[in-house]
Design an enzyme around this catalytic site. Structure first.
Site, PDB file in Angstrom:
ATOM      1  NE  ARG A 240      -1.032  -0.045   4.192  1.00  0.00           N
ATOM      2  CZ  ARG A 240      -1.906   0.764   3.114  1.00  0.00           C
ATOM      3  NH1 ARG A 240      -1.349   2.176   2.418  1.00  0.00           N
ATOM      4  NH2 ARG A 240      -2.781   0.430   2.536  1.00  0.00           N
ATOM      5  CD  GLU A 269       0.567   5.427   8.709  1.00  0.00           C
ATOM      6  OE1 GLU A 269       1.237   5.468   7.998  1.00  0.00           O
ATOM      7  OE2 GLU A 269      -0.702   5.509   7.683  1.00  0.00           O
ATOM      8  CG  HIS A 287      -1.852   6.676   4.910  1.00  0.00           C
ATOM      9  ND1 HIS A 287      -1.160   5.851   5.795  1.00  0.00           N
ATOM     10  CD2 HIS A 287      -1.880   6.632   3.523  1.00  0.00           C
ATOM     11  CE1 HIS A 287      -2.111   4.677   4.540  1.00  0.00           C
ATOM     12  NE2 HIS A 287      -2.204   4.739   3.338  1.00  0.00           N
TER      13      HIS A 287
HETATM   14  C1  DGY Z   1      -4.448   2.703   0.352  1.00  0.00           C
HETATM   15  O1  DGY Z   1      -5.558   2.991  -0.662  1.00  0.00           O
HETATM   16  O2  DGY Z   1      -4.113   1.838   0.261  1.00  0.00           O
HETATM   17  C2  DGY Z   1      -3.745   3.844   0.747  1.00  0.00           C
HETATM   18  O3  DGY Z   1      -3.040   4.077   1.400  1.00  0.00           O
HETATM   19  C3  DGY Z   1      -5.245   4.387   1.572  1.00  0.00           C
HETATM   20  O4  DGY Z   1      -5.277   3.223   2.723  1.00  0.00           O
END
Ligand code: DGY
Length: 334
Positions: A240, A269, A287
């Site tokens: 993240r 982001e 992402h």
């Molecule tokens: C997740 O599954 O957490 C991915 O980062 C998609 O948001």
């Protein structure tokens, strides 16, 4: 009357069709980004929401939309959802674990290899027409991946899948740090050795971040941590934004105190820190860690299963497959 649900982002048409069999659906086929006021307006009066990381689901939204009983998030991460606020209001939260583990680990490995072997830089070089002389001996030479030391911070399902790729596929020594140590069996299966965070930072040739975001993991990798890493090392973040201090990372990459980075997630982001955009030695992706076709379908489908069970809309009801706050299921506020 069917329960009403909101689908906040565009998804596969057949997924929407399946939802329509059980629910009165408002979807977002053109993938318009809704600000918090728009989200509140559209969610009002609905019983459930198929939400995404870009939707902030907080106490204020829940209070404005008191009919909501289920927040079914598409993604394993759910730091966009205030789970405590949901639990207090008897709102079930679900996520999509397991179905994306291997795909996300594949991507983490690809990003780490792209950073180490300088694939972004060299691809741009060819595309820009700069490749005018063949056989330059050390052109885009980077550190090896096979046989190197792979460090993993965060050792959940995805961390273990990254570890297996490193140990079984690439003959890497794998070290990890996590809040809690794996069982001896899980360590053996992952081929990974537990170390403290300082050792992880000091010894990793390639460090991959796979920990969830929370207040306590905010800037888990900042200037101090980066200074402990080898100048030849790479850093890959598939977890993240906010876990890495992006400004500090850009400074380390510019100064050459870190060789390269691969980033799929960013603080704030879709904005990317401008200092990162100007650097050659960082591979940037938007992402997409879990974005294989099969896995995105599996995530959407699991979310529908969760919604159907959570809102009792299936033929025989049942338990949602992946609740985050399962305790809500046994309260009488639902
Ligand atoms: C997740 O599954 O957490 C991915 O980062 C998609 O948001």
């Amino acid at each position: 009357m069917k329960p009403a649900v909101l689908v906040t982002r565009a998804t596969f048409p057949d997924i929407v069709e399946r939802l329509r069999e059980h629910f009165d659906v408002e979807d977002n086929p053109h993938d318009t980004l809704w600000d918090p006021a728009e989200l509140r307006r559209r969610l009002h009066g609905k019983q459930g929401v198929m939400s995404h990381g870009s939707d902030r689901i907080d106490a204020a939204l829940l209070d404005a939309c008191p009919t909501v009983k289920a927040v079914c998030n598409v993604g394993v991460g759910y730091n966009n959802v205030d789970v405590e606020a949901c639990t207090q209001r008897g709102v079930l939260v679900t996520n999509t674990p397991d179905v994306l583990t291997e795909t996300t680990a594949d991507f983490g490995f690809a990003l780490m290899m792209a950073a180490a072997r300088r694939i972004g830089e060299s691809e741009r070089f060819v595309r820009q027409g700069d490749w005018t002389k063949t056989g330059i001996f050390d052109m885009f030479a980077g550190p090896d991946v096979h046989g190197a030391t792979l460090g993993i911070l965060g050792m959940g399902r995805i961390g273990r899948a990254v570890a297996r790729r490193g140990s079984l596929g690439f003959g890497m020594q794998v070290i990890y740090h996590n809040r809690s140590r794996l069982s001896p069996e899980a360590e053996t299966e992952s081929g990974a050795l537990y170390v403290d965070k300082a050792t992880l930072l000091r010894e990793a040739d390639h460090l991959v971040l796979v920990l969830p975001y929370s207040e306590s993991s905010h800037h888990a990798i900042g200037a101090g941590e980066l200074a402990q890493m080898k100048p030849t090392a790479t850093l890959t973040n598939i977890a993240r934004g906010g876990i890495v201090d992006d400004a500090a990372l850009a400074a380390a990459l510019r100064a050459g105190t870190l060789a390269a980075a691969g980033l799929d997630v960013f603080e704030g982001e879709p904005m990317v820190h401008p200092a990162l955009l100007g650097l050659p030695n960082v591979v940037l992706t938007p992402h997409i860690g879990s974005a294989s076709i099969q896995t995105r379908r599996a995530m959407a489908s699991l979310t529908v299963d969760n919604l159907i069970a959570a809102l009792g809309a299936g033929p025989c009801g049942g338990q949602p497959p992946s609740p985050v706050n399962a305790e809500v299921l046994s309260t009488d506020r639902r």
